[in-house]
Structures are given as C-alpha cells and as structure tokens.
Design a protein around this motif. Structure first.
Motif, PDB file in Angstrom:
ATOM      1  N   ILE A 279      13.242  61.222  -7.258  1.00  0.00           N
ATOM      2  CA  ILE A 279      13.597  61.399  -5.844  1.00  0.00           C
ATOM      3  C   ILE A 279      12.748  60.450  -5.004  1.00  0.00           C
ATOM      4  N   LEU A 280      13.394  59.742  -4.090  1.00  0.00           N
ATOM      5  CA  LEU A 280      12.670  58.854  -3.179  1.00  0.00           C
ATOM      6  C   LEU A 280      12.531  59.528  -1.820  1.00  0.00           C
ATOM      7  N   ARG A 281      11.347  59.394  -1.229  1.00  0.00           N
ATOM      8  CA  ARG A 281      11.097  59.931   0.115  1.00  0.00           C
ATOM      9  C   ARG A 281      10.622  58.788   1.004  1.00  0.00           C
ATOM     10  N   VAL A 282      11.437  58.469   2.000  1.00  0.00           N
ATOM     11  CA  VAL A 282      11.139  57.365   2.909  1.00  0.00           C
ATOM     12  C   VAL A 282      10.964  57.927   4.312  1.00  0.00           C
ATOM     13  N   PHE A 283       9.956  57.446   5.007  1.00  0.00           N
ATOM     14  CA  PHE A 283       9.690  57.891   6.376  1.00  0.00           C
ATOM     15  C   PHE A 283       9.814  56.690   7.312  1.00  0.00           C
ATOM     16  N   LYS A 284      10.458  56.913   8.452  1.00  0.00           N
ATOM     17  CA  LYS A 284      10.621  55.845   9.439  1.00  0.00           C
ATOM     18  C   LYS A 284      10.200  56.340  10.814  1.00  0.00           C
ATOM     19  N   ASN A 285       9.553  55.447  11.597  1.00  0.00           N
ATOM     20  CA  ASN A 285       9.056  55.866  12.912  1.00  0.00           C
ATOM     21  C   ASN A 285      10.133  55.875  13.989  1.00  0.00           C
ATOM     22  N   LEU A 286      11.263  55.195  13.745  1.00  0.00           N
ATOM     23  CA  LEU A 286      12.376  55.181  14.692  1.00  0.00           C
ATOM     24  C   LEU A 286      13.589  55.842  14.043  1.00  0.00           C
ATOM     25  N   GLY A 304      22.301  56.649  -8.567  1.00  0.00           N
ATOM     26  CA  GLY A 304      22.177  58.007  -9.084  1.00  0.00           C
ATOM     27  C   GLY A 304      20.878  58.675  -8.702  1.00  0.00           C
ATOM     28  N   ARG A 305      20.499  58.516  -7.442  1.00  0.00           N
ATOM     29  CA  ARG A 305      19.229  59.076  -6.953  1.00  0.00           C
ATOM     30  C   ARG A 305      19.457  59.984  -5.752  1.00  0.00           C
ATOM     31  N   THR A 306      18.542  60.933  -5.580  1.00  0.00           N
ATOM     32  CA  THR A 306      18.430  61.647  -4.310  1.00  0.00           C
ATOM     33  C   THR A 306      17.451  60.861  -3.451  1.00  0.00           C
ATOM     34  N   ILE A 307      17.879  60.520  -2.238  1.00  0.00           N
ATOM     35  CA  ILE A 307      17.031  59.764  -1.314  1.00  0.00           C
ATOM     36  C   ILE A 307      16.858  60.597  -0.055  1.00  0.00           C
ATOM     37  N   ILE A 308      15.625  60.914   0.265  1.00  0.00           N
ATOM     38  CA  ILE A 308      15.331  61.705   1.461  1.00  0.00           C
ATOM     39  C   ILE A 308      14.689  60.789   2.492  1.00  0.00           C
ATOM     40  N   VAL A 309      15.340  60.655   3.634  1.00  0.00           N
ATOM     41  CA  VAL A 309      14.851  59.775   4.692  1.00  0.00           C
ATOM     42  C   VAL A 309      14.488  60.621   5.907  1.00  0.00           C
ATOM     43  N   ARG A 310      13.255  60.522   6.334  1.00  0.00           N
ATOM     44  CA  ARG A 310      12.802  61.219   7.550  1.00  0.00           C
ATOM     45  C   ARG A 310      12.679  60.191   8.650  1.00  0.00           C
ATOM     46  N   ASP A 311      13.584  60.229   9.634  1.00  0.00           N
ATOM     47  CA  ASP A 311      13.459  59.308  10.759  1.00  0.00           C
ATOM     48  C   ASP A 311      12.838  60.035  11.946  1.00  0.00           C
ATOM     49  N   ALA A 312      12.905  59.431  13.127  1.00  0.00           N
ATOM     50  CA  ALA A 312      12.249  60.016  14.297  1.00  0.00           C
ATOM     51  C   ALA A 312      12.905  61.306  14.752  1.00  0.00           C
ATOM     52  N   LYS A 313      14.103  61.591  14.246  1.00  0.00           N
ATOM     53  CA  LYS A 313      14.843  62.765  14.702  1.00  0.00           C
ATOM     54  C   LYS A 313      14.854  63.886  13.676  1.00  0.00           C
ATOM     55  N   ARG A 314      15.161  63.554  12.402  1.00  0.00           N
ATOM     56  CA  ARG A 314      15.315  64.600  11.390  1.00  0.00           C
ATOM     57  C   ARG A 314      15.298  64.022   9.989  1.00  0.00           C
ATOM     58  N   PHE A 315      15.390  64.899   9.007  1.00  0.00           N
ATOM     59  CA  PHE A 315      15.535  64.490   7.618  1.00  0.00           C
ATOM     60  C   PHE A 315      17.008  64.266   7.296  1.00  0.00           C
ATOM     61  N   HIS A 316      17.254  63.269   6.461  1.00  0.00           N
ATOM     62  CA  HIS A 316      18.580  63.036   5.900  1.00  0.00           C
ATOM     63  C   HIS A 316      18.443  63.095   4.381  1.00  0.00           C
ATOM     64  N   HIS A 317      19.174  64.005   3.750  1.00  0.00           N
ATOM     65  CA  HIS A 317      19.155  64.139   2.291  1.00  0.00           C
ATOM     66  C   HIS A 317      20.414  63.473   1.738  1.00  0.00           C
ATOM     67  N   PHE A 318      20.233  62.313   1.113  1.00  0.00           N
ATOM     68  CA  PHE A 318      21.356  61.567   0.549  1.00  0.00           C
ATOM     69  C   PHE A 318      21.461  61.857  -0.946  1.00  0.00           C
ATOM     70  N   GLU A 319      22.664  62.200  -1.386  1.00  0.00           N
ATOM     71  CA  GLU A 319      22.877  62.457  -2.804  1.00  0.00           C
ATOM     72  C   GLU A 319      24.348  62.239  -3.144  1.00  0.00           C
ATOM     73  N   ASN A 320      24.579  61.442  -4.198  1.00  0.00           N
ATOM     74  CA  ASN A 320      25.935  61.191  -4.699  1.00  0.00           C
ATOM     75  C   ASN A 320      26.897  60.722  -3.597  1.00  0.00           C
ATOM     76  N   GLY A 321      26.388  59.876  -2.708  1.00  0.00           N
ATOM     77  CA  GLY A 321      27.243  59.292  -1.683  1.00  0.00           C
ATOM     78  C   GLY A 321      27.444  60.129  -0.439  1.00  0.00           C
ATOM     79  N   LEU A 322      26.733  61.243  -0.338  1.00  0.00           N
ATOM     80  CA  LEU A 322      26.871  62.129   0.826  1.00  0.00           C
ATOM     81  C   LEU A 322      25.513  62.335   1.490  1.00  0.00           C
ATOM     82  N   CYS A 323      25.547  62.741   2.768  1.00  0.00           N
ATOM     83  CA  CYS A 323      24.304  63.069   3.482  1.00  0.00           C
ATOM     84  C   CYS A 323      24.375  64.487   4.007  1.00  0.00           C
ATOM     85  N   SER A 324      23.245  65.147   4.022  1.00  0.00           N
ATOM     86  CA  SER A 324      23.167  66.537   4.465  1.00  0.00           C
ATOM     87  C   SER A 324      23.624  66.715   5.904  1.00  0.00           C
TER      88      SER A 324
END
Length: 329
Positions: A279-286, A304-324
């Motif tokens: 699982i990848l966890r990426v944080f962004k300030n904007l 074939g990864r779960t990618i969790i991106v935390r931007d300035a607003k919220r978390f986005h959980h990406f998995e299998n081509g979809l986002c939470s």
C-alpha cells in the motif's frame, strides 16, 4: 489518530469496541469518515447517535454539513442546516455557513450560495468567501469570481489562496493577461504562493517532491516508470485533461507537466521502491488536481496497488481503478 492517518476501518473497529461514548467520540468518528471522503457513512454514524441522551454540538453539525458536501447530499444538508437553529437552538457559525456555501456551490447552485452569504447574521469570514470563490473556479464564473476574490482579499491580503484562485479562473478561460496581472499584484504585495509538494515514506525515510522535481537521486528511474505507465494508461482509456495546466504553453508541454506533478513523482518512486502489492501512502500540501485524481485511478488498477492520497482536503483511497470519494470531491 487512526482516522487522521487514513486508517478509517481501524478507527471504526476501535469506535465499535467502546462501551461508553461521549459526544467527542461520536464527533471523532463522524469527522473521520468525512476526512476519508465517506460522507454517507458519516451520516449513518450520526443516525445511530443516541439522541436525547447525547446532544449534538456545533462540531457535530460542522461535520455533518461537510459530510453532505463531500457526498452531494444537497437536500439532507439543507435540512440539517435548518435544524441547527430551529430545532436544537444552536447559533449557526461562519464555519456552518462555509460548509453550506460549499455544498450548494458544488451542486451547481451558485446563485443560491451567494444569496445565503448575503443573509448571514454575521459578517462573512475568509473561509466563506473562499468556498464561494472555489466554486466560481469550478464553474468558470469569472464575473462573480472577481467580486468574491475582492472581498476575500480585503479580509486578508496576506494569504495567497484568493489571488491564486482568481488567477486560475482567468487562466482557465484563456484570459492570460488578466491571470498574470493577478499574479503580479500578489507578488507586489509580498504574498508568496506555497508550492505544491508531496511526500511518501519508504523504509522509514520520508521523500519529498515538488512539481517537475529534478533533485531526487533516483529521478531517472522515477521518470522512466512514469513513461512506462503512460501508454498503458492511455490504452486503458486515460485521456489527459490539460485544462488543469494553467500555463500558456503548447498542448504537448501541458501533458508533460501533468505527468510530472509532485504526487505522481511520489507514487512512481513508491512503485519502484516497494514490493508489489505494498500500500502506498502519499501526502500533499495542496488539493489534488482533477487530472491527477483520474490518473491515479488508472495507475491503481494497472499496478494492482491500493494508493492512499491525503491532500489538503481529505483522504482518497484508490483501488482497482476506483476512488473512495466516488469522484465527488
């Protein structure tokens, strides 16, 4: 803590194990779901709250309005906003109004959002005007954007956000001279724009990236990975949305700039530096731009990864081509 780290299921399990919950616990769970872009689940938690035993407070309602905004629940948001004063006797705060303005604006009701601001019992603050200005950016409403930006700058001329949003509104409709004029105005007042930056932690070390970053020791491998993924993404249906490149450059240059946004560099480094399936966890300030959001969905499926991106607003959980967030963010 779990929710703020994007581990919302762990937060939920801990919450469900609690034998006694006060209003702070309920608020934490509601806000946790909101931060993870799961507005409907936040509303479900509120419905289970033992009303009569525990009374919602202003923090509860701010969380609920944010939940409605992040899930497009317009009518429920209106009902909750009415309840704040009429049923529970809580004075609506500027934060509540900012949430409602955001909810109405994102649903395309820009005129109604503007009228709500005019009826506020107190003077609208910066977040209220910024929510309205952000909506003008999304909907390309230049005239309203000019007026709103002026009010936002009057309240606080030291913050770059309002200048940047107005400059972006002009750039998005091709008014490059006006866009540059706003940028010059910002610089003449000594207001600096925070550059977009993303971070990823790999093997206990945090790696930081700026847009088009050339400083990382593995920059060649990172760019090679992005070049490898690009044709696979296009084959899967990805079409670069160059309207998110707010520079007056050629189309090919715009596509290249999108590919080198900071979060994509961070993700590419994660792909080449961790075992498959990690699982990848990426944080962004904007905030993540719309094209990077789309691109990350494609990348999550291809690698074939779960990618969790935390931007300035919220978390986005990406998995299998979809986002939470279900693309409503």
């Amino acid at each position: 803590m779990y929710a703020k780290c994007g581990c919302i299921e762990d937060a939920s399990r801990l919450f469900n194990r609690m034998t006694t919950r006060n209003v702070v616990a309920w608020n934490s769970m509601i806000l946790g779901y909101v931060k993870c872009g799961q507005g409907q689940r936040a509303l479900e938690v509120y419905r289970k709250m033992p009303h009569g035993v525990l009374e919602p407070n202003p923090v509860t309602y701010a969380g609920l309005l944010n939940a409605c905004s992040s899930s497009g629940a317009l009518e429920e948001g209106k009902r909750i906003h009415t309840q704040i004063v009429q049923i529970h006797g809580i004075s609506a705060t500027p934060e509540h109004y900012a949430c409602m303005v955001d909810l109405l604006s994102r649903a395309g009701h820009l005129g109604e959002a503007g009228n709500l601001v005019k009826t506020m019992s107190s003077e609208p603050n910066g977040p209220v005007w910024k929510a309205l200005l952000a909506a003008c950016r999304v909907h390309g409403n230049v005239e309203t954007g000019k007026h709103v930006a002026k009010r936002a700058v009057e309240l606080d001329s030291t913050k770059a956000g309002s200048y940047v949003l107005l400059s972006n509104i002009y750039a998005a409709v091709g008014k490059w001279d006006l866009s540059r004029s706003i940028q010059r105005q910002r610089l003449s007042r000594g207001v600096r724009k925070e550059p977009g930056r993303s971070w990823i932690e790999v093997n206990g070390k945090v790696h930081s990236f700026l847009v088009d970053d050339l400083n990382h020791p593995q920059r060649a491998q990172i760019r090679a990975e992005l070049r490898r993924l690009f044709p696979l993404m296009k084959e899967a249906g990805y079409i670069p949305d160059t309207k998110f490149v707010l520079h007056n450059v050629a189309e090919e240059e715009k596509v290249m700039r999108l590919c080198h946004h900071s979060e994509r560099l961070a993700m590419a480094y994660g792909f080449i530096s961790t075992p498959p399936g990690t699982i990848l966890r990426v944080f962004k300030n904007l905030r993540v731009c719309g094209d990077c959001h789309t691109a990350t969905k494609f990348m999550s499926k291809i690698v074939g990864r779960t990618i969790i991106v935390r931007d300035a607003k919220r978390f986005h959980h990406f998995e299998n081509g979809l986002c939470s967030c279900n693309d409503y963010w």
